[in-house]
Design an enzyme around this catalytic site. Sequence first.
Site, PDB file in Angstrom:
ATOM      1  N   TYR A  93       0.740  -1.041  -0.048  1.00 19.54           N
ATOM      2  CA  TYR A  93       0.026  -0.001  -0.051  1.00 19.54           C
ATOM      3  C   TYR A  93       0.768   1.275   0.026  1.00 19.54           C
ATOM      4  O   TYR A  93       0.667   1.934  -0.915  1.00 19.54           O
ATOM      5  CB  TYR A  93      -0.992   0.210   1.339  1.00 19.54           C
ATOM      6  CG  TYR A  93      -2.338   0.038   0.999  1.00 19.54           C
ATOM      7  CD1 TYR A  93      -3.427   1.125   1.419  1.00 19.54           C
ATOM      8  CD2 TYR A  93      -2.921  -1.376   0.173  1.00 19.54           C
ATOM      9  CE1 TYR A  93      -4.553   0.731   1.100  1.00 19.54           C
ATOM     10  CE2 TYR A  93      -4.268  -1.004  -0.363  1.00 19.54           C
ATOM     11  CZ  TYR A  93      -5.107  -0.443   0.450  1.00 19.54           C
ATOM     12  OH  TYR A  93      -6.249  -0.355  -0.092  1.00 19.54           O
ATOM     13  N   GLU A 142       1.515   6.464  -6.812  1.00 25.31           N
ATOM     14  CA  GLU A 142       0.558   7.017  -7.438  1.00 25.31           C
ATOM     15  C   GLU A 142       0.621   8.668  -7.249  1.00 25.31           C
ATOM     16  O   GLU A 142       0.932   9.518  -8.030  1.00 25.31           O
ATOM     17  CB  GLU A 142      -0.745   6.657  -6.726  1.00 25.31           C
ATOM     18  CG  GLU A 142      -1.019   5.230  -7.262  1.00 25.31           C
ATOM     19  CD  GLU A 142      -2.341   4.590  -6.560  1.00 25.31           C
ATOM     20  OE1 GLU A 142      -3.185   5.527  -6.149  1.00 25.31           O
ATOM     21  OE2 GLU A 142      -2.353   3.471  -6.202  1.00 25.31           O
TER      22      GLU A 142
END
Lengths: 310, 221
Positions: free
Chosen positions: B147, B154
């Site tokens: 994550y 991102e």
Amino acid sequence: MKVLVVTRSGKELIKGGLQLNDSATVADLQEAIHKRTRKYYPSRQRLTLPVQPGSKERPTVLHYQKSLSEYTKGSTSELTVVFKDLGPQVKYSTLFFFEYLGPLLLYPIFYYFPVYKYFGYKEERVIHPVQTYALYYWCFHYFKRIMETFFVHRFSHATSPISNVFRNCAYYWSFGAFIAYFVNHPLYTPVSDLQMKIGFGFGIVCQVANFYCHLLLRNLRSPSGNGGYQIPRGFLFNIVTCANYTTEIYQWLGFNIATQTVAGYVFMVVAAGIMTNWALGKHRRLKKLFDGKEGRPKYPRRWVILPPFL
Amino acid sequence: MAGILSLVRRIYLSFYNWIVFFGWFQVFYLAVKTLKESGHEHVYDAVEKPLLLAQTAAILEILHGLVGLVRSPVSATLPQISSRLYVMWGILWSFPELRSHILVSSLVISWSVTEIIRYSFFGTKEAFGSAPSWLLWLRYSTFLLLYPSGITSEVGLIYSALPYITESGKYSLRMPNKWNFSFDYYYAGLVALGIYVPGNPHMYGYMLGQRKKALSKSKKE
């Protein structure tokens, strides 16, 4: 009679329970709970009758005007109620005032002050007549809403959780700024004069109709503020249950025809969606209450909110 | 009747999960191969086709949640899938200047490893009724590392795209126009970055809760 007050986890909220007159009302019980717990004033209390564990039934909510003996099923002189804390509450009039104040104050800021220079636009701008009329129309609308909140609407006894103040203000204030930004924009493109007149004219007619609807609704309830529901009658209510929402939606349509912004139309659609939700609930409640049985009138066939669609 | 429907559901979901698994496996394989042979600048071009397909297929999962085919709440799957589709189509595919960025490799590896584990976990569960405990452990533990690495990639890529967004004016609508509306994709990008700030602790926390639930349940069995 003795009343045991427990929380939903089964714990006794008030050790030893409370002693009340056999003729006491739920409101008296709420006062007694408030006296013992200090923090939980009556509008924060949600009192229900216990349900069997595993039962899918919705618990019976105790109504503040009813007598406690109505809930003891006659036989026992002891009543157990389940307590839920609804959290800090505010009056509906308080909630409405703050949510409407935002649009009333924010919109003129975009009209009067040179805010667009912070968005990178030159300071000079030409103000079109439609933008001025839109300002008056918008501000009148929210001024009307505030006045109705204090002088026209008769709220049911209910209050609203304080968290709704933040949620509702976010909705009204954000959309207010969103629309104000585009209508007052230096690069705003007005529609034709005729379209503007039709839009505002229609909108004003609907606002007047909406006000009349609010007066009719007000007269359904007595000033002593005990809420309750009646079959609305007269004017547009004869054909549509929530004529007040109908006229409100159409009034926004008038504003949008005159000002023609995507932002305005988006707001109208979202607002119509929210009101439709409420209207469906109200329509169902009225149909259930006025089922035509045991001498009660039967709720007439009517549109819910937007003839001829719903 | 219910028995047949439940069987059809199982067959469909097994197919779905294993097919998408295969897509992500391809992505991972091609990414690693390209990294070793040509370098990070070429990773996007190598994985583009299976990546776009496998990630876009995830839209079906929102449908699955909506119609009740799976238990996952739409409120958890929708933000997850939206952010993936935004980064993939809205940033990487739309702005080719970014494709040689090293964060593309970390992104693609993070995503593909996570999805390989996730889809094989669900695929095994649907096909065989249960999944082996090591796969359960992987599914609920690798996110702890992947994550953060995925999200860093991102956020880094969105941020790197900003100057190209402004320069190209892509997906933006300017005024004046008949509908008095404007949309600035640059500001939308800033808003997206802003959403990551509360959004990710929320998603991470949700996964931690799921992990606790899933791993303690398997201990009891």
